[in-house]
Scaffold this active site. Sequence first.
Site, PDB file in Angstrom:
ATOM      1  N   HIS A  18       0.843  -1.206   0.000  1.00  0.00           N
ATOM      2  CA  HIS A  18       0.000   0.000   0.000  1.00  0.00           C
ATOM      3  C   HIS A  18       0.880   1.258   0.000  1.00  0.00           C
ATOM      4  O   HIS A  18       0.632   2.209  -0.740  1.00  0.00           O
ATOM      5  CB  HIS A  18      -0.885   0.058   1.260  1.00  0.00           C
ATOM      6  CG  HIS A  18      -1.850  -1.073   1.430  1.00  0.00           C
ATOM      7  ND1 HIS A  18      -1.888  -1.850   2.557  1.00  0.00           N
ATOM      8  CD2 HIS A  18      -2.829  -1.547   0.622  1.00  0.00           C
ATOM      9  CE1 HIS A  18      -2.860  -2.748   2.440  1.00  0.00           C
ATOM     10  NE2 HIS A  18      -3.441  -2.595   1.275  1.00  0.00           N
ATOM     11  N   LYS A  42     -17.218  -7.687   7.066  1.00  0.00           N
ATOM     12  CA  LYS A  42     -15.838  -8.155   7.021  1.00  0.00           C
ATOM     13  C   LYS A  42     -15.204  -7.845   8.371  1.00  0.00           C
ATOM     14  O   LYS A  42     -14.959  -6.682   8.697  1.00  0.00           O
ATOM     15  CB  LYS A  42     -15.101  -7.391   5.902  1.00  0.00           C
ATOM     16  CG  LYS A  42     -14.058  -8.215   5.175  1.00  0.00           C
ATOM     17  CD  LYS A  42     -13.640  -7.479   3.907  1.00  0.00           C
ATOM     18  CE  LYS A  42     -12.157  -7.555   3.675  1.00  0.00           C
ATOM     19  NZ  LYS A  42     -11.710  -6.707   2.565  1.00  0.00           N
ATOM     20  N   ARG A  91      -1.729  -6.456  -8.539  1.00  0.00           N
ATOM     21  CA  ARG A  91      -0.664  -7.436  -8.284  1.00  0.00           C
ATOM     22  C   ARG A  91      -0.698  -8.573  -9.287  1.00  0.00           C
ATOM     23  O   ARG A  91       0.313  -8.970  -9.836  1.00  0.00           O
ATOM     24  CB  ARG A  91      -0.826  -8.029  -6.868  1.00  0.00           C
ATOM     25  CG  ARG A  91      -0.485  -7.056  -5.768  1.00  0.00           C
ATOM     26  CD  ARG A  91      -1.038  -7.494  -4.437  1.00  0.00           C
ATOM     27  NE  ARG A  91      -2.486  -7.348  -4.403  1.00  0.00           N
ATOM     28  CZ  ARG A  91      -3.216  -7.394  -3.306  1.00  0.00           C
ATOM     29  NH1 ARG A  91      -2.649  -7.645  -2.134  1.00  0.00           N
ATOM     30  NH2 ARG A  91      -4.516  -7.221  -3.353  1.00  0.00           N
TER      31      ARG A  91
HETATM   32  P1  ADP Z   1      -5.435  -6.234   0.591  1.00  0.00           P
HETATM   33  O1  ADP Z   1      -5.842  -6.688  -0.804  1.00  0.00           O
HETATM   34  O2  ADP Z   1      -3.972  -6.436   0.860  1.00  0.00           O
HETATM   35  O3  ADP Z   1      -6.323  -6.721   1.692  1.00  0.00           O
HETATM   36  P2  ADP Z   1      -6.797  -3.722   0.523  1.00  0.00           P
HETATM   37  O4  ADP Z   1      -8.104  -4.389   0.363  1.00  0.00           O
HETATM   38  O5  ADP Z   1      -6.640  -2.810   1.676  1.00  0.00           O
HETATM   39  O6  ADP Z   1      -5.566  -4.698   0.598  1.00  0.00           O
HETATM   40  O7  ADP Z   1      -6.425  -3.018  -0.856  1.00  0.00           O
HETATM   41  C1  ADP Z   1      -6.346  -1.652  -1.102  1.00  0.00           C
HETATM   42  C2  ADP Z   1      -5.620  -1.423  -2.424  1.00  0.00           C
HETATM   43  O8  ADP Z   1      -4.245  -1.704  -2.232  1.00  0.00           O
HETATM   44  C3  ADP Z   1      -6.059  -2.327  -3.578  1.00  0.00           C
HETATM   45  O9  ADP Z   1      -6.034  -1.580  -4.772  1.00  0.00           O
HETATM   46  C4  ADP Z   1      -4.997  -3.371  -3.631  1.00  0.00           C
HETATM   47  O10 ADP Z   1      -4.856  -3.911  -4.929  1.00  0.00           O
HETATM   48  C5  ADP Z   1      -3.785  -2.548  -3.255  1.00  0.00           C
HETATM   49  N1  ADP Z   1      -2.714  -3.400  -2.743  1.00  0.00           N
HETATM   50  C6  ADP Z   1      -2.732  -4.195  -1.663  1.00  0.00           C
HETATM   51  N2  ADP Z   1      -1.562  -4.839  -1.515  1.00  0.00           N
HETATM   52  C7  ADP Z   1      -0.767  -4.418  -2.547  1.00  0.00           C
HETATM   53  C8  ADP Z   1       0.556  -4.745  -2.987  1.00  0.00           C
HETATM   54  N3  ADP Z   1       1.293  -5.632  -2.344  1.00  0.00           N
HETATM   55  N4  ADP Z   1       1.031  -4.125  -4.086  1.00  0.00           N
HETATM   56  C9  ADP Z   1       0.251  -3.245  -4.753  1.00  0.00           C
HETATM   57  N5  ADP Z   1      -0.993  -2.911  -4.420  1.00  0.00           N
HETATM   58  C10 ADP Z   1      -1.513  -3.482  -3.328  1.00  0.00           C
END
Ligand code: ADP
Length: 158
Positions: A18, A42, A91
């Site tokens: 993030h 959730k 990803r």
């Molecule tokens: P997660 O999928 O890890 O539970 P979130 O639901 O909080 O995370 O996702 C918020 C945003 O951050 C989404 O767009 C997700 O694709 C992106 N994101 C999460 N982890 C990564 C990562 N390792 N690299 C790039 N983007 C990420």
Amino acid sequence: MNRKALFPGSFDPITRGHESIVLRALPLFDEIIVAIGINEQKKSLFPLEQRKEWIKKVFSDYPSVEVITYEGLTVDLCRRLDISYILRGLRTSADFEFERSIGQMNKKMLPDLETVFLLTIPEHTALNSGIVRDIIRNGGDASQFIPEGINITNDFRK
Ligand code: ADP
């Protein structure tokens, strides 16, 4: 023109994945609003206020990054805050399929909204909050996956 982007997610907890997406997006936008979605269905591991504090700490040196929490539809929040861009990280192809349908549905509901995707850096492809939660729950050391300066293990056990 003030280019505002919304970076929505659950951030349970914030990871280096993030952090990297927000830092790389800084030159693209005047303001980035990290928005923690409250989803009653959730169950999160970390309390909302704690997640918010961690994100604030990570971006404390960046005045153009703001952290908020929200309930309801992301498009309604964008309408309310006059936001034209949603920022998301990609990803894997699974992320792409998931993001494509959300992005296209959001565009149907709010035609002026654009979703902007940044590809993750290769080192972060396998990184997700779910695995980080599992490591922490089981007493492992997740420090290499979470931003520097945040001691999640200690905070969690308090
Ligand atoms: P997660 O999928 O890890 O539970 P979130 O639901 O909080 O995370 O996702 C918020 C945003 O951050 C989404 O767009 C997700 O694709 C992106 N994101 C999460 N982890 C990564 C990562 N390792 N690299 C790039 N983007 C990420």
